[in-house]
Design a protein around this motif. Structure first.
Motif, PDB file in Angstrom:
ATOM      1  N   ILE A 175       0.839  -1.203   0.000  1.00  0.00           N
ATOM      2  CA  ILE A 175       0.000   0.000   0.000  1.00  0.00           C
ATOM      3  C   ILE A 175       0.873   1.252   0.000  1.00  0.00           C
ATOM      4  CG2 ILE A 175      -1.642   1.332   1.393  1.00  0.00           C
ATOM      5  CD1 ILE A 175      -2.849  -1.446   2.191  1.00  0.00           C
ATOM      6  N   LYS A 176       1.931   1.244   0.810  1.00  0.00           N
ATOM      7  CA  LYS A 176       2.845   2.397   0.853  1.00  0.00           C
ATOM      8  C   LYS A 176       3.464   2.651  -0.516  1.00  0.00           C
ATOM      9  CE  LYS A 176       4.141   2.297   5.715  1.00  0.00           C
ATOM     10  NZ  LYS A 176       5.180   1.930   6.680  1.00  0.00           N
ATOM     11  N   LYS A 177       3.889   1.577  -1.193  1.00  0.00           N
ATOM     12  CA  LYS A 177       4.479   1.722  -2.535  1.00  0.00           C
ATOM     13  C   LYS A 177       3.452   2.295  -3.507  1.00  0.00           C
ATOM     14  CE  LYS A 177       7.993  -1.918  -2.561  1.00  0.00           C
ATOM     15  NZ  LYS A 177       8.362  -3.230  -3.085  1.00  0.00           N
ATOM     16  N   PHE A 178       2.219   1.781  -3.418  1.00  0.00           N
ATOM     17  CA  PHE A 178       1.169   2.240  -4.316  1.00  0.00           C
ATOM     18  C   PHE A 178       0.858   3.718  -4.057  1.00  0.00           C
ATOM     19  CE2 PHE A 178      -3.238   2.765  -5.764  1.00  0.00           C
ATOM     20  CZ  PHE A 178      -3.132   2.248  -7.053  1.00  0.00           C
ATOM     21  N   GLN A 179       0.790   4.107  -2.761  1.00  0.00           N
ATOM     22  CA  GLN A 179       0.530   5.502  -2.404  1.00  0.00           C
ATOM     23  C   GLN A 179       1.656   6.405  -2.912  1.00  0.00           C
ATOM     24  OE1 GLN A 179       0.061   4.988   1.865  1.00  0.00           O
ATOM     25  NE2 GLN A 179      -2.133   5.451   1.732  1.00  0.00           N
ATOM     26  N   ALA A 180       2.899   5.942  -2.796  1.00  0.00           N
ATOM     27  CA  ALA A 180       4.044   6.737  -3.261  1.00  0.00           C
ATOM     28  C   ALA A 180       4.002   6.900  -4.781  1.00  0.00           C
ATOM     29  CB  ALA A 180       5.347   6.078  -2.824  1.00  0.00           C
ATOM     30  N   ALA A 181       3.546   5.850  -5.466  1.00  0.00           N
ATOM     31  CA  ALA A 181       3.491   5.901  -6.937  1.00  0.00           C
ATOM     32  C   ALA A 181       2.296   6.723  -7.422  1.00  0.00           C
ATOM     33  CB  ALA A 181       3.398   4.482  -7.501  1.00  0.00           C
ATOM     34  N   HIS A 182       1.276   6.901  -6.567  1.00  0.00           N
ATOM     35  CA  HIS A 182       0.061   7.635  -6.948  1.00  0.00           C
ATOM     36  C   HIS A 182      -0.297   8.677  -5.888  1.00  0.00           C
ATOM     37  CE1 HIS A 182      -0.648   4.828 -10.232  1.00  0.00           C
ATOM     38  NE2 HIS A 182      -0.343   3.852  -9.401  1.00  0.00           N
ATOM     39  N   PRO A 183       0.508   9.726  -5.770  1.00  0.00           N
ATOM     40  CA  PRO A 183       0.234  10.743  -4.744  1.00  0.00           C
ATOM     41  C   PRO A 183      -1.058  11.520  -5.009  1.00  0.00           C
ATOM     42  CG  PRO A 183       2.064  11.426  -6.146  1.00  0.00           C
ATOM     43  CD  PRO A 183       1.690  10.028  -6.546  1.00  0.00           C
ATOM     44  N   GLU A 184      -1.588  11.455  -6.234  1.00  0.00           N
ATOM     45  CA  GLU A 184      -2.808  12.194  -6.569  1.00  0.00           C
ATOM     46  C   GLU A 184      -4.063  11.560  -5.956  1.00  0.00           C
ATOM     47  OE1 GLU A 184      -2.430   8.988  -9.708  1.00  0.00           O
ATOM     48  OE2 GLU A 184      -1.015  10.302  -8.698  1.00  0.00           O
ATOM     49  N   LEU A 185      -3.974  10.279  -5.509  1.00  0.00           N
ATOM     50  CA  LEU A 185      -5.132   9.585  -4.927  1.00  0.00           C
ATOM     51  C   LEU A 185      -5.223   9.850  -3.429  1.00  0.00           C
ATOM     52  CD1 LEU A 185      -4.858   6.140  -6.766  1.00  0.00           C
ATOM     53  CD2 LEU A 185      -6.367   8.042  -7.314  1.00  0.00           C
ATOM     54  N   ASP A 186      -6.456   9.993  -2.946  1.00  0.00           N
ATOM     55  CA  ASP A 186      -6.694  10.255  -1.518  1.00  0.00           C
ATOM     56  C   ASP A 186      -7.052   8.933  -0.830  1.00  0.00           C
ATOM     57  OD1 ASP A 186      -7.319  11.235   0.957  1.00  0.00           O
ATOM     58  OD2 ASP A 186      -9.260  12.096   0.352  1.00  0.00           O
ATOM     59  N   PHE A 187      -6.205   8.478   0.102  1.00  0.00           N
ATOM     60  CA  PHE A 187      -6.433   7.221   0.822  1.00  0.00           C
ATOM     61  C   PHE A 187      -6.952   7.456   2.240  1.00  0.00           C
ATOM     62  CE2 PHE A 187      -3.592   5.886  -2.520  1.00  0.00           C
ATOM     63  CZ  PHE A 187      -4.009   4.611  -2.838  1.00  0.00           C
ATOM     64  N   SER A 188      -7.312   8.701   2.575  1.00  0.00           N
ATOM     65  CA  SER A 188      -7.691   9.025   3.955  1.00  0.00           C
ATOM     66  C   SER A 188      -8.922   8.290   4.443  1.00  0.00           C
ATOM     67  CB  SER A 188      -7.887  10.535   4.113  1.00  0.00           C
ATOM     68  OG  SER A 188      -8.908  10.977   3.227  1.00  0.00           O
ATOM     69  N   ASN A 189      -9.850   7.910   3.567  1.00  0.00           N
ATOM     70  CA  ASN A 189     -11.069   7.197   3.981  1.00  0.00           C
ATOM     71  C   ASN A 189     -11.038   5.708   3.587  1.00  0.00           C
ATOM     72  OD1 ASN A 189     -12.288   9.452   5.137  1.00  0.00           O
ATOM     73  ND2 ASN A 189     -13.033  10.162   3.143  1.00  0.00           N
ATOM     74  N   ALA A 190      -9.882   5.237   3.114  1.00  0.00           N
ATOM     75  CA  ALA A 190      -9.784   3.851   2.656  1.00  0.00           C
ATOM     76  C   ALA A 190      -9.798   2.877   3.846  1.00  0.00           C
ATOM     77  CB  ALA A 190      -8.524   3.648   1.844  1.00  0.00           C
ATOM     78  N   LYS A 191     -10.564   1.782   3.689  1.00  0.00           N
ATOM     79  CA  LYS A 191     -10.578   0.735   4.703  1.00  0.00           C
ATOM     80  C   LYS A 191      -9.708  -0.400   4.186  1.00  0.00           C
ATOM     81  CE  LYS A 191     -15.048   1.420   6.967  1.00  0.00           C
ATOM     82  NZ  LYS A 191     -15.036   2.815   6.976  1.00  0.00           N
TER      83      LYS A 191
END
Length: 193
Positions: A175-191
């Motif tokens: 998940i960290k790698k994916f978030q780093a590769a896609h900083p434009e996506l908001d994961f704040s409400n992701a379960k």
């Protein structure tokens, strides 16, 4: 085995201890009366058959078959002979003569997940429920099995400390790698489960 499971289950702990002791003594006497000694692991059975001192290999008649075993001196009644209680792998079973006085027979079990009650079907049985296997060492295991056991031990230790297991750590890293590769996506409400 002198008791049925139902009968044994109804005994008090003290009665069970007395019954177990009596059963162990009876088994020990029966096994000591056999013309050989034997021990087993889950995968194999080792048998030692005493023969007269000075015996040579050419003096012996040893027959190992999938369901039968015979050990004796040529021209005489076999010392032990009969039907094996379970099938064996004939190609992986062997015998050797040690110190010209003991025939050592190694039998590889076909079913490596089953304890034997006896070697030959007509000989006294032992209670396989009372077998306590030797502890194996991690170094005894093959690479794949050892890796699985080490992973299970690590995960168990992590759970006890309230920390993530190895699978949970891998998910978090992915998940960290994916978030780093896609900083434009908001994961704040992701379960994440």
């Amino acid at each position: 085995m002198s008791t049925t499971t139902d009968d044994y289950d109804s005994l008090s702990p003290a009665e069970r201890e007395v019954r177990d002791k009596a059963d162990r003594e009876r088994e020990a006497k029966e096994q000591a009366a056999l013309p050989y000694t034997w021990k087993q692991q889950l995968g194999d059975v080792d048998i030692e058959v005493p023969v007269p001192k000075g015996t040579r290999g050419r003096d012996l008649n040893v027959v190992i078959q999938k369901k039968k075993l015979s050990v004796g001196l040529k021209g005489k009644e076999p010392i032990m002979a009969g039907e094996l209680c379970k099938d064996i792998k004939v190609d992986e079973s062997t015998w050797t003569l040690e110190d010209q006085q003991i025939v050592f027979v190694h039998l590889e079990k076909l079913n490596k997940q089953q304890w034997w009650e006896n070697v030959l079907t007509h000989h006294p049985k032992i209670d396989t429920r009372k077998i306590v296997p030797e502890n194996s060492k991690l170094s005894d295991l093959d690479g794949e099995t050892r890796g699985m056991v080490e992973k299970m031990m690590f995960d168990n230790q992590q759970k006890q400390m309230g920390k993530p297991t190895s699978d949970e750590i891998k998910k978090m890293e992915a998940i960290k790698k994916f978030q780093a590769a896609h900083p434009e996506l908001d994961f704040s409400n992701a379960k994440i489960s």
